[in-house]
Scaffold this motif. Structure first.
Motif, short mmCIF file in Angstrom:
data_model
loop_
_atom_site.label_atom_id
_atom_site.label_comp_id
_atom_site.label_asym_id
_atom_site.label_seq_id
_atom_site.Cartn_x
_atom_site.Cartn_y
_atom_site.Cartn_z
N PHE A 29 0.83 -1.21 0.00
CA PHE A 29 0.00 0.00 0.00
C PHE A 29 0.86 1.25 0.00
O PHE A 29 0.58 2.22 -0.71
CB PHE A 29 -0.92 -0.01 1.21
CG PHE A 29 -1.76 1.24 1.34
CD1 PHE A 29 -2.90 1.40 0.57
CD2 PHE A 29 -1.39 2.26 2.21
CE1 PHE A 29 -3.67 2.55 0.67
CE2 PHE A 29 -2.15 3.40 2.32
CZ PHE A 29 -3.29 3.56 1.55
N LYS A 30 1.92 1.24 0.81
CA LYS A 30 2.80 2.41 0.87
C LYS A 30 3.49 2.67 -0.46
O LYS A 30 3.75 3.82 -0.82
CB LYS A 30 3.85 2.21 1.97
CG LYS A 30 3.30 2.27 3.38
CD LYS A 30 4.40 2.05 4.40
CE LYS A 30 3.84 2.11 5.84
NZ LYS A 30 4.90 1.85 6.84
N VAL A 302 5.58 20.82 -7.19
CA VAL A 302 5.47 19.57 -6.45
C VAL A 302 4.69 19.77 -5.16
O VAL A 302 3.76 19.02 -4.85
CB VAL A 302 6.87 18.99 -6.17
CG1 VAL A 302 6.76 17.76 -5.26
CG2 VAL A 302 7.57 18.63 -7.46
N THR A 303 5.07 20.80 -4.38
CA THR A 303 4.41 21.01 -3.07
C THR A 303 2.95 21.40 -3.23
O THR A 303 2.10 20.99 -2.44
CB THR A 303 5.16 22.09 -2.29
OG1 THR A 303 5.27 23.29 -3.08
CG2 THR A 303 6.55 21.62 -1.92
N SER A 304 2.64 22.18 -4.26
CA SER A 304 1.23 22.56 -4.47
C SER A 304 0.40 21.38 -4.92
O SER A 304 -0.77 21.24 -4.54
CB SER A 304 1.14 23.70 -5.49
OG SER A 304 1.63 23.27 -6.76
N ALA A 305 1.00 20.50 -5.74
CA ALA A 305 0.26 19.32 -6.21
C ALA A 305 0.05 18.31 -5.08
O ALA A 305 -1.03 17.70 -4.97
CB ALA A 305 1.01 18.66 -7.36
N VAL A 306 1.05 18.13 -4.24
CA VAL A 306 0.94 17.17 -3.13
C VAL A 306 0.08 17.72 -2.01
O VAL A 306 -0.65 16.98 -1.35
CB VAL A 306 2.36 16.79 -2.62
CG1 VAL A 306 2.26 15.87 -1.41
CG2 VAL A 306 3.14 16.10 -3.73
N ILE A 361 3.43 9.43 -3.21
CA ILE A 361 3.47 8.00 -2.84
C ILE A 361 4.56 7.76 -1.79
O ILE A 361 4.33 7.09 -0.79
CB ILE A 361 3.72 7.13 -4.08
CG1 ILE A 361 2.50 7.17 -5.02
CG2 ILE A 361 4.01 5.69 -3.69
CD1 ILE A 361 2.72 6.50 -6.35
N ALA A 362 5.75 8.32 -2.05
CA ALA A 362 6.86 8.10 -1.11
C ALA A 362 6.59 8.78 0.23
O ALA A 362 6.98 8.26 1.28
CB ALA A 362 8.15 8.63 -1.72
N TYR A 363 5.95 9.93 0.21
CA TYR A 363 5.62 10.63 1.46
C TYR A 363 4.55 9.88 2.24
O TYR A 363 4.59 9.82 3.47
CB TYR A 363 5.16 12.06 1.14
CG TYR A 363 4.87 12.91 2.36
CD1 TYR A 363 5.90 13.47 3.09
CD2 TYR A 363 3.56 13.14 2.77
CE1 TYR A 363 5.64 14.25 4.22
CE2 TYR A 363 3.29 13.90 3.89
CZ TYR A 363 4.33 14.46 4.60
OH TYR A 363 4.06 15.23 5.71
N GLY A 364 3.61 9.29 1.52
CA GLY A 364 2.52 8.53 2.15
C GLY A 364 1.21 9.29 2.05
O GLY A 364 1.07 10.37 2.63
N TYR A 365 0.26 8.73 1.32
CA TYR A 365 -1.04 9.41 1.16
C TYR A 365 -1.74 9.60 2.51
O TYR A 365 -2.44 10.60 2.72
CB TYR A 365 -1.94 8.61 0.21
CG TYR A 365 -1.58 8.78 -1.24
CD1 TYR A 365 -1.62 10.02 -1.85
CD2 TYR A 365 -1.18 7.69 -2.02
CE1 TYR A 365 -1.28 10.19 -3.18
CE2 TYR A 365 -0.84 7.84 -3.35
CZ TYR A 365 -0.90 9.09 -3.93
OH TYR A 365 -0.56 9.26 -5.25
N ASN A 366 -1.55 8.65 3.42
CA ASN A 366 -2.21 8.77 4.73
C ASN A 366 -1.59 9.87 5.58
O ASN A 366 -2.18 10.29 6.58
CB ASN A 366 -2.13 7.44 5.48
CG ASN A 366 -3.09 6.41 4.91
OD1 ASN A 366 -4.03 6.76 4.19
ND2 ASN A 366 -2.87 5.15 5.20
#
Length: 592
Positions: A29-30, A302-306, A361-366
């Protein structure tokens, strides 16, 4: 999305540790994949033969079925999956793939005949030297070919892969065509359950592609079958890979995927021997191309999209977990940007949004905090469309929703309209019902009535939806336009009902009456077309008879309205409860 079946024990061995089912599911999942099923090889066979399920024994190998993204071709085999997860966990560095440095004179060569342009014009090749196969690696090698054939190769219609034992053949090789009758050959292969589904690709072709070696030994008949003489085995040490294709870009992706995934088993790890491909026009290319693709992505994007403010060094670290090299730098305007180096295994990275997705994905959606965007509100056109829908529904009309694709005949011939060359034509329609993007709402709304002829009369329906017209001024070559269509079907003409609906729409949109010769600036430019379908087919051609609907034997009446907003944008009000007032506040203009 494609599902990859891998042995659990071999996967854990490649990952360097064991996981419980819950731990591995969490890891998947991660990383952005999903553990779809846990089964055994015998259970899969029983399921295919529709046999009753049995309790698995302890000696049966556990199979993990893992669902991977459709554009991640590097995850279609255990080697790529294990490598990606190890890099994600920080156990391995990002591998550097190299093309062996050998002189052009000593390279293997593939000569392409001009006649191949009639069927499969492209071919790319490479060599894996010093490969060590065991049964598991051999099976994984064959399975990757099959999965690529089913996925990016589109069942060999775009790309066909051929793999050969280089020690049994001798270069240079030639890719040419043969003009011969192959009726008996095609008939023979039709009895093969695996090959018969590929025969249609070349069955009716005037020529058939063939690859020969120096001694005129047949290597393959692409895209059907490879020659038995050069088939690879567990003892094969040097593998020659050729991909014939109708799409050169996809051929390069397939070749790069094959060589990068299995160069890990080469004597010189991650090194691939190139092959020179010579075309009849004198041009020659050396493949594979394993160079890094460079892309510049601003940190702010990147930061605005995430949706999370991250420092540059952390973004670079997250991208490294996803196999992307990232070097950040400052621009003269003091803006941080990343130069992303995309490896040949990541053919899915095409746009900065793909980089932002990997960071998420690497940061973690949760881990991304939930928030309500302050600017999240309906677009003015959609808000206006909803208000129009509400108003027409209150008048007693029922909304319908029809396909935006229709047949060419329905869009033009059946409406007695000429093709004005503004329709977007589907180049590869699934069926005749989806040949063209509609340029009018008429086909769908009339088809709805046609399928509901037994419905009690009158029928009063409407649709608010988009049509598409070719527009060279747009970057995509076409533009969407929002249309309104209403239809009345009953025992009388219903002209007064449709006319009343038009008047009501004009009233609630604040459109004033315009006298002849007056020039009035309005918010919305309204284009109206009125069509009547007569039962007795004896309508007069005079203008008076066409308009005197009460004297005609008509049964259906419909109206279309086209709304186009003009810049600068006008602000719309959503006070739908006040029916006596206009829904559009046209007084105040945004002059900014």
């Amino acid at each position: 999305m494609p599902t990859v079946s891998v042995g659990r024990d071999r996967l854990f061995q490649a990952l360097g540790r064991t996981y419980t089912e819950e731990e591995f599911e969490d890891l998947c999942f991660k990383f952005g994949i999903e553990l779809d099923d846990v089964t055994t090889e015998k259970a899969i066979i029983r399921k295919e033969k529709h046999l009753e399920e049995e309790e698995p024994s302890e000696d049966e190998e556990v199979i993990y079925k893992i669902e991977v993204p459709a554009n991640r071709y590097d995850l279609l085999c255990l080697e790529g999956l294990a490598q990606a997860l190890r890099i994600f966990n920080g156990l391995d560095p990002i591998p550097t793939y190299n093309v062996a440095r050998i002189s052009k004179g000593s390279m293997l060569k593939m000569h392409v005949n001009s006649e191949t342009s009639k069927i499969r014009p492209y071919v790319v090749c490479a060599v894996l030297r010093g490969v060590t196969f065991d049964e598991a690696r051999y099976n994984s090698f064959i399975d990757l070919q099959d999965r690529l054939h089913q996925n990016i190769c589109r069942r060999r219609t775009l790309v066909a892969i051929g793999t050969h034992d280089l020690d049994t053949i001798e270069g240079p090789f030639t890719y040419e065509t043969k003009n011969f009758r192959a009726d008996e050959l095609m008939e023979f292969y039709k009895s093969d359950l695996k090959l018969k589904k590929f025969l249609h690709i070349i069955e009716n072709s005037p020529v058939f592609p063939v690859i020969y070696d120096r001694n005129r030994t047949v290597l393959s008949l692409p895209p059907i079958i490879n020659g038995a003489h050069s088939a690879i085995t567990l003892k094969t040490k040097n593998v020659f890979i050729e991909c014939t294709a109708t799409d050169l870009t996809k051929a390069n992706i397939v070749l790069n995927t094959m060589v990068t995934m299995f160069s890990v088993y080469c004597e010189r790890k991650f090194e691939v021997e190139p092959v020179e491909v010579r075309y009849p026009d004198g041009k020659s290319y050396i493949c594979p191309d394993l160079s890094l693709y460079k892309m510049v992505v601003p940190l702010s994007y990147v930061t605005s999209a995430v949706g999370v403010s991250l420092p540059a060094h952390e973004v670079a670290s997250l991208l490294k977990k996803m196999q992307l090299h990232a070097e950040h730098s400052l621009s003269p305007k003091n803006e941080t940007s990343f130069t992303i180096s995309v490896p040949p295994t990541r053919s899915d990275i095409l746009h900065p949004c793909d980089v932002a997705e990997d960071v998420a994905i690497a940061y973690g959606y949760n881990e991304i905090p939930k928030m309500k965007l302050p600017s999240l509100r309906p677009q003015s056109l959609n808000q206006f469309s909803d208000l129009i829908r509400t108003e027409i529904a209150m008048i007693g009309y029922t909304e319908v929703l029809t396909w935006i694709l229709c047949s060419y005949k329905e869009n033009f011939t059946m409406l007695n309209r000429k093709d004005n060359k503004l329709a977007a034509i589907n180049g590869n329609p699934r069926s005749a019902d989806f040949e063209v993007v509609r340029t009018s709402l008429m086909p769908g709304i009339l088809k709805t009535v046609g399928h509901n002829k037994d419905h009690p009369k009158p029928i009063k329906i409407f649709e608010v939806g988009d049509v598409v017209l070719l527009d060279e001024s747009k970057d995509v070559g076409a533009s969407n336009r929002r249309h309104l269509a209403a239809l009345y079907c009953g025992a009388t003409s219903g002209f007064e009902l449709i006319h009343g609906l038009v008047d009501r729409i004009m009233e609630v949109t604040g459109t004033p009456f315009v006298s002849a010769g007056m020039e009035v600036a309005t918010i919305y430019k309204v284009q109206m077309s009125l069509s009547f379908f007569q039962v007795d087919k004896q309508a007069s051609s005079t203008k008076e008879s066409r308009l005197a609907l009460s004297e005609l034997c008509t049964r259906r009446c419909w109206i279309t309205l086209t709304f186009q907003t003009h810049a600068p944008l006008w602000k719309l009000t959503s006070k739908a409860s006040c029916r006596s007032q206009s829904y559009v506040s046209a007084i105040k203009e945004d002059t900014k």
